[in-house]
Write an enzyme that holds these catalytic residues in place. Structure first.
Site, mmCIF file in Angstrom:
data_model
loop_
_atom_site.group_PDB
_atom_site.id
_atom_site.type_symbol
_atom_site.label_atom_id
_atom_site.label_comp_id
_atom_site.label_asym_id
_atom_site.label_seq_id
_atom_site.Cartn_x
_atom_site.Cartn_y
_atom_site.Cartn_z
ATOM 1 N N LYS B 79 0.850 -1.198 0.000
ATOM 2 C CA LYS B 79 0.000 0.000 0.000
ATOM 3 C C LYS B 79 0.882 1.244 0.000
ATOM 4 C CE LYS B 79 -3.976 2.000 2.473
ATOM 5 N NZ LYS B 79 -4.897 1.834 3.633
ATOM 6 N N SER B 154 -9.726 1.880 2.584
ATOM 7 C CA SER B 154 -8.825 2.615 1.718
ATOM 8 C C SER B 154 -7.762 1.735 1.056
ATOM 9 C CB SER B 154 -8.134 3.710 2.510
ATOM 10 O OG SER B 154 -7.302 3.142 3.501
ATOM 11 N N SER B 178 -10.058 -0.386 6.850
ATOM 12 C CA SER B 178 -9.450 -0.207 5.532
ATOM 13 C C SER B 178 -8.760 -1.439 4.952
ATOM 14 C CB SER B 178 -8.449 0.949 5.564
ATOM 15 O OG SER B 178 -9.133 2.168 5.484
#
Lengths: 101, 482
Positions: B79, B154, B178
């Site tokens: 990420k 996210s 997330s």
């Protein structure tokens, strides 16, 4: 909407948050904030008198170590991402002798 | 069968048995990305040159026997809020569009030490603020199951990359769901560990008291293997916890007999999509058939978790994001007069609308006159929520719930109504507030073919219990992805 956020409050929060908002953004921010606060006001239904606030879930202790440099001279790395630099430092606008904006 | 169709452990095994080389694995990952990216857009930055170089190094270490980890040679996506030395780290923001970190996040270093190969940085909601991966400055990621829908967020890029078989596993971060929510939307598995289990060193902070890094992969075993590799005490993170029970792959046991599973009634009420409810309850039934004891219970404070979460997360965000001022790194605007004007202009131009919204809300709840009423109040409610979980875990080994109230919404449908998007975090935020470990596992699909996620929440430090439960469920799960 129960909460009302005045233009003055939005302007004040803009100063705290160091954000410069356009007229339209200001209007939207006031509305969004009021909406969220209406929702957050739900917390007021709960009686929390005598309840201690929790910031750390687990007992934490300060982490100490001997003051020995282990990561070497990172000047080049530190300056690598600088938007503006001069010689061995970050370059920023003049701060002394300027009025606060 | 292409190498990207294998899970992380299966691929690692093939590499160890010399049925595939590390270079082949990396090349196939990069090829898969090349083929799928124009549709899915999971990645912000590819680290192909670095990955190819690493492939040779890791192959050598495997060949000479110095690297025996089960993840050696396995491509991994990271990420884009985890710092990677020499590889651009944007946080999905214009603010960090050109930011190249001088150091690597501890979790990533640990994974690299285990021989995993970072192939790129995945898309995310800007600064992890969002539930759809649409607030990214670099454009939205699409759900591999249906490109008209969002992947969740996210960590949407990481979950989409695994679901699209661009790589077998990825790292995400979970502040309010997330990892778990996009894992559910993309039909992959994700774990948010107990707070403090994985070092946050090098994770760009959003809500420091809530953030945890965790694995995303195709199944429970792969997730457990990645978690085992990244979990460790780290001097560089003051909230890091030394644990001796993180041999979580030992919990991959197909046996839930006698396991007590609590089902909070409040998580199955109004607002929960009917198909999601049916699929999650069917999963509970499966566990019951395998010998677990399931029981409904009252979770009175469920509805207070979300407002408390948004107060705390926004407050911490406003403080954490104060560092982005255009001086040392990040975006600096042009055409300003004086230092303060530079701060303001840089931040106003560098941050997107959702980030500004949360910074302002955070500044408000922390400001004089409102601090007690909102911020302290939320911290007190957090105490009550923690207490209620403590009571529940006196009776149960795990709590079973949906990961999200719906399946993945359509692209564009959430941004117009932030409040609606926030409600999507209803079932995930309480685990962050209480620091609990939780896992999301696929448990079905809706009539449109979109995946549904089952969430299992454990008590603090009880990763093994939820991993075992999830693994056992997975072994008896009816075919869901055909």
């Amino acid at each position: 909407m129960k909460n009302r956020i005045s233009d003055e409050t939005v302007a004040y929060i803009g100063i705290l948050a160091k954000l410069e908002l356009s007229e339209e953004e200001r209007k939207r921010a006031g509305n969004d904030m009021a909406n969220m606060l209406d929702y957050m006001d739900k917390l007021k239904e709960l009686d929390t008198s005598g309840v201690a606030p929790t910031s750390h879930l687990f007992p934490t202790e300060n982490v100490f170590r001997e003051d020995i440099v282990t990561n070497g001279d990172g000047q080049k790395d530190a300056l690598f991402n600088a938007p503006a630099k001069k010689e061995h430092g970050f370059l920023a606008p003049k701060t002394i002798g300027m009025e606060e904006g | 069968m292409g190498l990207m169709q294998y899970g992380a452990l299966a691929l690692g095994k093939k590499i160890r048995k010399k049925e595939a080389s590390v270079l082949e694995a990396v090349t196939e990952a990069l090829d898969a990305i090349q083929e799928k990216e124009n549709v899915i857009h999971s990645f912000v930055t590819l680290s192909d040159t670095y990955a190819l170089k690493r492939a040779k190094e890791v192959q050598k270490q495997i060949d000479d026997g110095t690297l025996v980890s089960p993840l050696a040679g396995v491509p991994v996506a990271v990420k884009d809020n985890l710092c990677t030395r020499g590889i651009r780290t944007t946080c999905g923001s214009k603010m960090l569009e050109h930011f190249v970190p001088a150091y690597t996040a501890e979790a990533v270093s640990r994974l690299e030490n285990a021989g995993a190969i970072v192939i790129g940085k995945t898309n995310m909601d800007e600064f992890a603020m969002g539930s759809t991966t649409e607030t990214s400055y670099f454009g939205a990621t699409r759900n591999p199951w249906n490109q008209e829908h969002v992947p969740g967020g996210s960590s949407g890029g990481s979950c989409a990359a695994v679901a699209a078989q661009e790589c077998p596993c990825a790292l995400g971060s979970d502040t309010g769901g997330s990892i778990r929510q996009p894992a559910a939307f993309c039909g992959v598995t994700g774990i948010k560990p107990t707070y403090g289990t994985v070092s946050r060193y090098g994770l760009v902070a959003y809500g420091s008291s809530l953030d945890q890094i965790g694995p995303i992969a195709r199944d429970v075993s792969d997730c457990a293997a990645v978690l085992e590799a990244i979990a460790a005490w780290d001097q560089k993170d003051a909230t890091s916890i030394a644990r001796r029970d993180m041999d979580v792959t030992a919990a991959l046991v197909d046996d839930v007999r006698g396991m007590k599973i609590g089902i909070p009634k409040a998580y199955f009420g109004g607002g929960l999509n009917r198909e999601v409810k049916e699929a999650v309850l069917a999963a509970a039934e499966t566990l019951k058939e395998k010998g677990a004891i399931t029981e409904e219970f009252e979770f009175d404070l469920a509805e207070y978790a979300l407002p408390a979460y948004y107060v705390i997360a926004c407050a911490e965000a406003s403080s954490n994001l104060a560092r982005f001022d255009g001086v040392r790194y990040g975006y600096r605007a042009s055409g300003y007069e004086g230092l303060h004007a530079m701060y303001k202009k840089s931040r106003s131009e560098g941050f997107g609308p959702e980030v500004k919204r949360r910074i302002m809300l955070g500044a408000f709840v922390l400001s004089a006159g409102y601090y007690d009423a909102y911020y302290l109040k939320a911290l007190r409610v957090k105490t009550l929520i923690k207490r209620e979980f403590d009571q529940a875990f006196e009776r149960y080994d795990a709590i079973l719930a949906p990961a999200a109230p719906t399946t993945a919404p359509r692209v564009g449908s959430s941004l117009s109504d932030p409040m609606q998007m926030y409600l999507g975090d209803l079932y995930t935020v309480s685990a962050n507030l209480a620091g609990l470990p939780a896992i999301s596992v696929p448990c079905g699909r809706d009539q449109n073919g979109l995946p549904i996620g089952l969430q299992l929440i454990g008590d603090c430090f009880q990763e093994k219990k939820i991993i075992r439960t999830a693994y056992a469920y997975e072994q008896s799960r009816k075919e869901w992805d055909a």
